[in-house]
Design a protein around this motif. Structure first.
Motif, short mmCIF file in Angstrom:
data_model
loop_
_atom_site.label_atom_id
_atom_site.label_comp_id
_atom_site.label_asym_id
_atom_site.label_seq_id
_atom_site.Cartn_x
_atom_site.Cartn_y
_atom_site.Cartn_z
N ILE A 1 -23.04 27.76 18.87
CA ILE A 1 -22.84 26.41 18.33
C ILE A 1 -24.18 25.72 18.21
O ILE A 1 -24.88 25.52 19.19
CB ILE A 1 -21.91 25.60 19.25
N ALA A 2 -24.56 25.33 17.03
CA ALA A 2 -25.80 24.60 16.82
C ALA A 2 -25.47 23.13 16.65
O ALA A 2 -24.66 22.76 15.81
CB ALA A 2 -26.52 25.13 15.58
N SER B 1 -18.85 22.14 13.16
CA SER B 1 -17.56 21.78 12.58
C SER B 1 -17.49 20.31 12.21
O SER B 1 -16.55 19.87 11.55
CB SER B 1 -16.44 22.11 13.58
N GLY B 2 -18.47 19.49 12.67
CA GLY B 2 -18.48 18.06 12.42
C GLY B 2 -17.92 17.24 13.56
O GLY B 2 -18.02 16.01 13.55
N ALA C 1 -15.43 28.77 13.10
CA ALA C 1 -15.17 28.81 11.66
C ALA C 1 -16.38 28.37 10.84
O ALA C 1 -16.61 28.86 9.73
CB ALA C 1 -13.96 27.94 11.33
N ALA C 2 -17.17 27.42 11.36
CA ALA C 2 -18.30 26.88 10.60
C ALA C 2 -19.58 27.68 10.77
O ALA C 2 -20.60 27.38 10.16
CB ALA C 2 -18.55 25.43 11.01
N ASP D 1 -22.42 36.54 9.69
CA ASP D 1 -23.21 37.53 10.42
C ASP D 1 -23.42 37.11 11.87
O ASP D 1 -23.40 37.94 12.79
CB ASP D 1 -24.55 37.77 9.73
N LYS D 2 -23.59 35.79 12.08
CA LYS D 2 -23.77 35.29 13.45
C LYS D 2 -22.47 35.40 14.24
O LYS D 2 -22.48 35.73 15.42
CB LYS D 2 -24.24 33.83 13.40
N ARG D 3 -21.34 35.13 13.56
CA ARG D 3 -20.04 35.28 14.23
C ARG D 3 -19.88 36.72 14.74
O ARG D 3 -19.46 36.95 15.87
CB ARG D 3 -18.90 34.95 13.27
N ARG D 4 -20.19 37.67 13.86
CA ARG D 4 -20.01 39.08 14.24
C ARG D 4 -20.94 39.46 15.39
O ARG D 4 -20.54 40.19 16.31
CB ARG D 4 -20.25 39.99 13.04
#
Length: 734
Positions: free
Chosen positions: A5-6, A67-68, A174-175, A179-182
């Protein structure tokens, strides 16, 4: 901050003297649910949590997740998960504050002043873990993993908060870039999920696996989920019949129990399909049933009753009540054949065991008021952490440590018994050597054989569930480097490497002393007559503290004996041939790993030999005429030293022989018999047909004491009528 999470950081940093006099968001349903979940804490501790929430909210104000959403939603969710385990107030507060040190200007001292040193230590530990990003570089990943496990060993709450943090991040990715999710999901499958499993957090373990599976293979996960849903509908009648049969049979046997149907997780189904090359329709045990009873005797009574209703599958019964898993898990497992020949798994356990099975080490907090469920598990976990610290001190190298611990995170245990009846859990495929080191390091270092189920068997024998194993030791025995290719446990591999490194170090020290003495004698000086001041100058210049360290550096090839000798004599470092007397280094062949014999030419006593010193390896011996070293001797003559054999060498040496024989019946047998009659051991033999039907080339590797004994053997072999030609195989490979 977790790398998943950024946050969008505000330009303003929170003021150092933040106060909690802000209006509480009482109308926020998530916050209210969280506060309600803290009912197990006394009112004054709940107030500490409220203050921590306000502190965290103000510290993260202006930051948003990708995600906001306001960033505070993340620490609130993590703290909520921790509260479900009913962790103490320090753990809940640390969960709320776990990102403030990384993302804001708040320091550890400020947290310690406001919430106490224990909370500050937890947040500091979590902040250091949050810097872990498991890069593709193996060294970086291994070092970061080592730091994580060391943090776990210091305070278990650190890793529990970290696991909850990772779980929430996986749920809200989701946001994040695909590639980072994987990458994060693979990291979770490789590291975090196995740690959750090792700590007995079964529910969290399976959720981490399924979430990671859906992020790595979203299409496969959707297809498999649809197939599972369809199968659920198709098998509803079958499952209802099994459920009714179980409840009816237990009622008939007078057993009070709760019976639940359950599905295997998506990822476990997927792994079974991959590992066993099955289609979804071939995975029959997708569904299972769990029976919760009041006490242990009732669990066995229920097992007997249900084995009378459905036929058990042979070899599929596991008693984890009598022999719990290392993470504290207890249950009876059996696979039964249901209606229409459909197999299904049945688990029988008490409610206390169910609590530990679902929450693992977290049950130490969750159920501490009713029963001491977590005490034994806490002890086992502490023992495991201590073994990690033991591994760390033994290896020192991060990559090696990472390799060892990953073995322990994927155990798939078997259970073996010592002669005194002690049960020891080992990974599947473990050998008697693994067991020896599991008992004690000295037993592993001196083991020579094993009695398995009262039969003498080799140490490398693979153990099976239920084996009774007695380790036989000898005072002069020591680990063999070949063991590293067969042992399965991280502890055994670590201890073997540590021993071999220590022995290599000692042998290199002795070799270095011998080499320096040779150089000094060549310069007309006796080492024992050197003044102390000479050594002081060398130690000062080299940076070594002890003379022994200088010897070791010479033996390992990090220093040249000739250079050290001339420094001791305060002479110029360039060689002065006029001063040297011809002196050779004498070797026996029993010096161990410090002296290695080149596999290309396989020198044996009687061969003219020469040696070269290699950094980190020590002295490597070649024959004078070895073709593999001709260019190296010309290019770097200073690297080579004269070596000769001691008159009575102390070991046997391997030699390759090429024997061309007539392709007749029994020729190989006659040659092998002749070698054996000569008192020589055959290490290896293979053959190739040179001219089919006429001749065959036999390649023997034999062990001889000297060139003389080899010549004697070759003469006796030439007398065999079928032998056409015999030669020594030398210099084929570098």
């Amino acid at each position: 901050m977790d790398p998943v999470i950024a946050a969008s950081l505000s330009a303003e940093s929170p003021a150092a003297g933040m106060t909690p006099d802000l209006p509480l968001p009482e109308d926020d349903p998530a916050f209210q649910v969280f506060i309600d979940s803290l009912s197990y804490l006394p009112p004054e501790e709940i107030e500490r949590v409220r203050e921590a929430y306000l502190f965290s909210e103000k510290a993260h104000r202006g930051q948003k997740r990708l995600s906001g959403e306001p960033y505070i939603t993340h620490p609130l969710a993590v703290a909520g998960a921790i509260a479900e385990w009913q962790m103490d107030v320090e753990g809940v507060v640390a969960a709320l504050l776990h990102d403030v040190m990384e993302d804001t200007s708040v320091g550890k001292s400020e947290i310690a002043d406001r919430f106490g040193k224990p909370v500050a230590d937890l947040v500091d530990g979590l902040s250091k873990l949050d810097k872990i990003e498991f890069q593709s570089q193996e060294e970086a990943q291994a070092e970061n993993f080592r730091k994580m496990l060391m943090a776990m060993a210091r305070d278990l709450r650190v890793v529990l908060i970290k696991l909850a943090d990772r779980h929430h991040n996986l749920q809200t990715m989701a946001a994040v870039r695909a590639d980072k999710r994987r990458r994060i999901a693979r990291e979770t499958l490789e590291i975090y999920a196995p740690i959750a499993n090792r700590l007995g957090l079964d529910k969290l373990f399976r959720e981490l696996q399924d979430l990671s599976f859906e992020l790595i293979y979203p299409m496969r996960a959707r297809v498999l989920a649809r197939a599972l849903k369809a199968a659920r509908g198709n098998r509803r009648e079958l499952l209802s019949r099994i459920l009714e049969g179980i409840t009816g049979k237990l009622r008939e046997a007078g057993v009070q129990a709760q019976v639940f149907g359950r599905e295997k997780s998506l990822y476990s189904i997927y792994r079974k399909m991959i590992d066993k090359h099955l289609s979804f329709s071939q995975v029959l045990d997708v569904y299972g049933f769990r029976v919760l009873v009041q006490d242990v005797p009732t669990a066995y009574l229920a097992l007997g009753a249900l084995h009378g209703l459905f036929k058990p599958v042979p070899g599929k019964f596991k008693d984890y009540i009598a022999i719990p898993k290392p993470n504290g898990y207890q249950s009876l497992h059996t696979t039964l054949i249901g209606p229409h020949g459909t197999p299904f798994e049945l688990q029988i356990r008490t409610e206390a065991m169910e609590n530990v099975a679902q929450e693992g080490i977290a049950s130490h907090w969750l159920y501490k008021d009713s029963e001491d469920f977590g005490a034994d598990l806490q002890q086992k976990t502490t023992t495991w952490f201590h073994s990690l610290l033991d591994l760390q001190s033994a290896t020192g190298d991060s990559s090696e440590f990472f390799e060892h611990v990953k073995v322990d995170l994927f155990p798939h245990e078997i259970y073996v018994f010592t002669p005194k009846g002690k049960i020891i859990a080992l990974p599947r495929g473990a050998t008697a050597v693994d067991l020896a080191y599991a008992i004690h390091t000295d037993i592993g270092n001196h083991c020579v054989a094993a009695q398995i189920n009262f039969k003498p068997l080799p140490l490398m024998t693979e153990l099976t569930n239920g084996d009774r194993v007695e380790i036989v030791t000898a005072a002069d025995a020591h680990p063999d480097m070949a063991w590293l290719t067969t042992v399965k446990t991280g502890r055994a591999r670590s201890k073997i490497r540590h021993y071999l490194k220590s022995v290599h170090h000692d042998e290199s020290t002795a070799l270095g002393e011998k080499m320096l003495d040779q150089e000094l004698r060549a310069l007309g000086v006796v080492a024992s007559e050197l003044p102390v001041s000479s050594w002081k100058n060398v130690l000062r210049d080299s940076g070594n503290k002890l003379i022994k360290e200088v010897y070791t550096d010479i033996g390992l090839g990090f220093r040249l004996a000739g250079v050290v000798a001339r420094r001791l004599l305060a002479r110029e470092e360039t060689p002065q041939p006029a001063e040297r007397a011809p002196v050779s280094l004498v070797i026996r062949g029993t010096e161990g790993m410090a002296v290695q014999f080149a596999p290309c030419c396989q020198p044996i006593p009687g061969d003219p030999i020469i040696g070269s010193i290699w950094k980190g390896k020590g002295l490597v011996i070649h024959t004078h005429d070895c073709p593999a070293i001709r260019k190296a001797r010309t290019a770097k003559p200073m690297k080579w030293i004269d070596v000769e054999w001691e008159p009575e060498p102390g070991k046997l040496f391997s030699v390759r022989l090429l024997i061309v024989v007539q392709n007749t019946l029994g020729a190989l047998g006659r040659i092998a018999t002749e070698i054996s009659t000569s008192g020589i051991n055959i290490e290896h033999v293979n053959m190739e047909e040179k001219r089919p039907g006429l001749y065959t080339t036999l390649r023997f590797t034999v062990q001889v004491a000297s060139r003389t004994s080899l010549a004697r053997l070759m003469r006796s072999l030439r007398r065999i009528p079928e032998v056409v030609r015999i030669t020594r195989d030398q210099g084929l490979t570098a």
